[in-house]
Design an enzyme around this catalytic site. Structure first.
Site, PDB file in Angstrom:
ATOM      1  N   SER A   1      -5.589   6.505   2.717  1.00  0.00           N
ATOM      2  CA  SER A   1      -5.782   5.833   1.428  1.00  0.00           C
ATOM      3  C   SER A   1      -7.150   6.173   0.836  1.00  0.00           C
ATOM      4  O   SER A   1      -8.157   6.188   1.530  1.00  0.00           O
ATOM      5  CB  SER A   1      -5.676   4.313   1.620  1.00  0.00           C
ATOM      6  OG  SER A   1      -6.085   3.664   0.437  1.00  0.00           O
TER       7      SER A   1
ATOM      8  N   SER B   1      -8.376   4.276  -1.479  1.00  0.00           N
ATOM      9  CA  SER B   1      -8.919   3.007  -1.988  1.00  0.00           C
ATOM     10  C   SER B   1     -10.266   2.605  -1.360  1.00  0.00           C
ATOM     11  O   SER B   1     -11.133   2.096  -2.084  1.00  0.00           O
ATOM     12  CB  SER B   1      -7.898   1.890  -1.819  1.00  0.00           C
ATOM     13  OG  SER B   1      -6.822   2.125  -2.676  1.00  0.00           O
TER      14      SER B   1
ATOM     15  N   THR C   1      -0.400  -2.053  -0.180  1.00  0.00           N
ATOM     16  CA  THR C   1       0.260  -0.797  -0.504  1.00  0.00           C
ATOM     17  C   THR C   1       1.572  -0.677   0.256  1.00  0.00           C
ATOM     18  O   THR C   1       1.996  -1.627   0.942  1.00  0.00           O
ATOM     19  CB  THR C   1      -0.697   0.404  -0.278  1.00  0.00           C
ATOM     20  OG1 THR C   1      -0.086   1.581  -0.789  1.00  0.00           O
ATOM     21  CG2 THR C   1      -1.063   0.600   1.189  1.00  0.00           C
TER      22      THR C   1
ATOM     23  N   LYS D   1       4.527  -4.190  -0.753  1.00  0.00           N
ATOM     24  CA  LYS D   1       4.217  -4.751  -2.073  1.00  0.00           C
ATOM     25  C   LYS D   1       5.171  -5.889  -2.492  1.00  0.00           C
ATOM     26  O   LYS D   1       4.805  -6.745  -3.283  1.00  0.00           O
ATOM     27  CB  LYS D   1       4.233  -3.651  -3.136  1.00  0.00           C
ATOM     28  CG  LYS D   1       3.049  -2.693  -3.057  1.00  0.00           C
ATOM     29  CD  LYS D   1       3.111  -1.690  -4.196  1.00  0.00           C
ATOM     30  CE  LYS D   1       1.929  -0.745  -4.160  1.00  0.00           C
ATOM     31  NZ  LYS D   1       1.881   0.129  -5.340  1.00  0.00           N
TER      32      LYS D   1
ATOM     33  N   ASP E   1      -1.198  -1.918 -10.888  1.00  0.00           N
ATOM     34  CA  ASP E   1      -0.637  -0.589 -11.194  1.00  0.00           C
ATOM     35  C   ASP E   1      -0.301  -0.509 -12.681  1.00  0.00           C
ATOM     36  O   ASP E   1      -0.533   0.499 -13.340  1.00  0.00           O
ATOM     37  CB  ASP E   1       0.654  -0.341 -10.388  1.00  0.00           C
ATOM     38  CG  ASP E   1       0.355   0.037  -8.948  1.00  0.00           C
ATOM     39  OD1 ASP E   1      -0.772   0.483  -8.660  1.00  0.00           O
ATOM     40  OD2 ASP E   1       1.247  -0.126  -8.099  1.00  0.00           O
TER      41      ASP E   1
HETATM   42  P1  NAP Z   1      10.047   4.658  -4.354  1.00  0.00           P
HETATM   43  O1  NAP Z   1      10.151   3.213  -4.629  1.00  0.00           O
HETATM   44  O2  NAP Z   1      10.469   5.182  -3.027  1.00  0.00           O
HETATM   45  O3  NAP Z   1      10.898   5.431  -5.498  1.00  0.00           O
HETATM   46  C1  NAP Z   1      11.047   6.822  -5.475  1.00  0.00           C
HETATM   47  C2  NAP Z   1      11.835   7.304  -6.703  1.00  0.00           C
HETATM   48  O4  NAP Z   1      11.837   8.729  -6.655  1.00  0.00           O
HETATM   49  C3  NAP Z   1      13.279   6.854  -6.719  1.00  0.00           C
HETATM   50  O5  NAP Z   1      13.653   6.607  -8.050  1.00  0.00           O
HETATM   51  C4  NAP Z   1      14.034   8.074  -6.158  1.00  0.00           C
HETATM   52  O6  NAP Z   1      15.331   8.213  -6.666  1.00  0.00           O
HETATM   53  C5  NAP Z   1      13.187   9.197  -6.708  1.00  0.00           C
HETATM   54  N1  NAP Z   1      13.301  10.406  -5.900  1.00  0.00           N
HETATM   55  C6  NAP Z   1      12.859  10.589  -4.629  1.00  0.00           C
HETATM   56  N2  NAP Z   1      13.158  11.839  -4.212  1.00  0.00           N
HETATM   57  C7  NAP Z   1      13.819  12.438  -5.239  1.00  0.00           C
HETATM   58  C8  NAP Z   1      14.394  13.721  -5.417  1.00  0.00           C
HETATM   59  N3  NAP Z   1      14.351  14.657  -4.458  1.00  0.00           N
HETATM   60  N4  NAP Z   1      14.971  14.008  -6.611  1.00  0.00           N
HETATM   61  C9  NAP Z   1      15.020  13.079  -7.598  1.00  0.00           C
HETATM   62  N5  NAP Z   1      14.507  11.832  -7.485  1.00  0.00           N
HETATM   63  C10 NAP Z   1      13.907  11.523  -6.314  1.00  0.00           C
HETATM   64  O7  NAP Z   1       8.553   5.182  -4.548  1.00  0.00           O
HETATM   65  P2  NAP Z   1       7.413   4.559  -5.527  1.00  0.00           P
HETATM   66  O8  NAP Z   1       6.718   3.462  -4.833  1.00  0.00           O
HETATM   67  O9  NAP Z   1       8.016   4.305  -6.859  1.00  0.00           O
HETATM   68  O10 NAP Z   1       6.390   5.776  -5.585  1.00  0.00           O
HETATM   69  C11 NAP Z   1       6.730   6.970  -6.256  1.00  0.00           C
HETATM   70  C12 NAP Z   1       5.528   7.896  -6.344  1.00  0.00           C
HETATM   71  O11 NAP Z   1       4.500   7.274  -7.099  1.00  0.00           O
HETATM   72  C13 NAP Z   1       4.892   8.234  -4.983  1.00  0.00           C
HETATM   73  O12 NAP Z   1       4.617   9.613  -4.983  1.00  0.00           O
HETATM   74  C14 NAP Z   1       3.610   7.413  -4.981  1.00  0.00           C
HETATM   75  O13 NAP Z   1       2.604   8.040  -4.194  1.00  0.00           O
HETATM   76  C15 NAP Z   1       3.252   7.436  -6.457  1.00  0.00           C
HETATM   77  N6  NAP Z   1       2.370   6.337  -6.882  1.00  0.00           N
HETATM   78  C16 NAP Z   1       1.200   6.672  -7.498  1.00  0.00           C
HETATM   79  C17 NAP Z   1       0.352   5.661  -7.936  1.00  0.00           C
HETATM   80  C18 NAP Z   1      -0.942   6.034  -8.614  1.00  0.00           C
HETATM   81  O14 NAP Z   1      -1.843   5.190  -8.658  1.00  0.00           O
HETATM   82  N7  NAP Z   1      -1.058   7.204  -9.178  1.00  0.00           N
HETATM   83  C19 NAP Z   1       0.705   4.308  -7.753  1.00  0.00           C
HETATM   84  C20 NAP Z   1       1.920   3.998  -7.134  1.00  0.00           C
HETATM   85  C21 NAP Z   1       2.754   5.030  -6.701  1.00  0.00           C
HETATM   86  P3  NAP Z   1      16.596   7.460  -6.013  1.00  0.00           P
HETATM   87  O15 NAP Z   1      16.635   6.085  -6.613  1.00  0.00           O
HETATM   88  O16 NAP Z   1      17.750   8.306  -6.401  1.00  0.00           O
HETATM   89  O17 NAP Z   1      16.371   7.430  -4.523  1.00  0.00           O
END
Ligand code: NAP
Length: 294
Positions: free
Chosen positions: A24, A26, A72, A76, A112
């Protein structure tokens, strides 16, 4: 960070709970803010291995006098039942990433959404009255969708691999906001008329999927003003480079990370960090992160 040598019994302790937490950013982020502001605060990562241990971890943190925490992946949502109160936007999103100590227990917030909003605002990208596409329907998409609805977007399109998940998120948004929200698969994305902003929230483009983009039909970018990819490793994903080539304003996820952290710090310490200081902290962190990832 020589401030750490000044830790004593008066130092305020903050931390992050998750699994994994070793990588992390953070702790660097929060300890940099404390050093910049000259506050006697320290921020530490805590790995909680099992979901069943979350309640004990929260109670233990409270007993130890920990002033605030970030939460995280993967806790969450799980943590919410152990809080004394939840902020309204976090309630709508259905997840918290920030806990603030109160007399009754910890109050939960979701910064977020603040990080996302600020990443757009600093570039004068206004959500109000706009058509917003969100790719993904997971945790981050929840924040993006509530951001769009709360920011009075005209229409929201949730595009996801599993259309059922997109439909569930659309329903959740409709429970709280009177706004047009549509759910669809990627094969329908070109049918969206006059899109303005696209927020990419899937993990596609990082790790094993580096070099891939969830949006294969790059024609959509020609219609769009600005895109934000929540990913920041790599710094520029294929999704962002495709959008850049088409002339969109592009933003990666690092600003979201920085601004959500600053928002947590502000909540914990009951302060507002000014624009100039915010940008100074952002610049230090960009330097720190990009140097560290070389
Ligand atoms: P999550 O709840 O696991 O959701 C993942 C999403 O991605 C789902 O909609 C999933 O689709 C889709 N997905 C995964 N693999 C895929 C593929 N091969 N093709 C198409 N769609 C795919 O994850 P999350 O918590 O939302 O996090 C998502 C990303 O955001 C991560 O990379 C995380 O590190 C990043 N993030 C960044 C910040 C920041 O501060 N910049 C903050 C939070 C999160 P399905 O529904 O079809 O499974």
């Amino acid at each position: 960070m020589n401030c750490i040598s000044l830790i004593d019994g008066k130092t305020n302790v903050f931390g992050i709970i998750g699994n994994p937490v070793e990588h992390s950013f953070s702790p660097v982020l929060q300890n940099t803010i404390a050093c910049e502001l000259g506050h006697d605060n320290i921020y530490v990562p805590f790995c909680v291995k099992e979901k069943q241990e979350i309640q004990a971890a929260i109670n233990g943190a409270y007993s130890l006098g920990i002033m605030g925490m970030n939460i995280t992946i993967p806790y969450k949502k799980e943590v919410m039942e152990f809080l004394c109160e939840t902020d309204i936007l976090a309630e709508q999103i259905g997840a918290v990433n920030t806990l603030k100590r109160t007399d009754k227990g910890y109050k939960g917030y979701n910064t977020d959404i603040i990080g996302l909003r600020k990443s757009l605002e600093v570039r004068n990208i206004i959500v109000e009255g706009k058509t917003v596409i969100i790719t993904g329907a997971g945790g981050a998409a929840n924040s993006a969708a509530i951001l769009a609805a709360n920011g009075k977007a005209k229409k929201i399109y949730i595009v996801n691999r599993t259309v059922d998940n997109a439909a569930k998120l659309a329903e959740r948004v409709s429970d709280f906001y009177d706004i047009e929200v549509n759910a669809m698969g990627y094969n329908e994305i070109m049918s969206i008329t006059n899109p303005d902003i696209l927020i990419q929230t899937t993990s596609v483009g990082m790790g094993l999927t580096k070099g891939k983009s969830p949006v294969e039909d790059t024609g959509i970018f020609k219609k769009i003003e600005a895109v934000l990819d929540i990913i920041y490793t790599p710094w520029e994903t294929r999704f962002l480079s495709d959008a850049k080539k088409a002339g969109c304003t592009v933003i990666n996820g690092f600003d979201m990370l920085v601004y959500q952290g600053i928002a947590s710090y502000e909540i914990w310490n009951d302060i507002v960090i000014g624009k100039q200081q915010t940008e100074k902290i952002r610049d230090i962190l960009v330097e720190c992160y990009t140097q560290g990832s070389k």
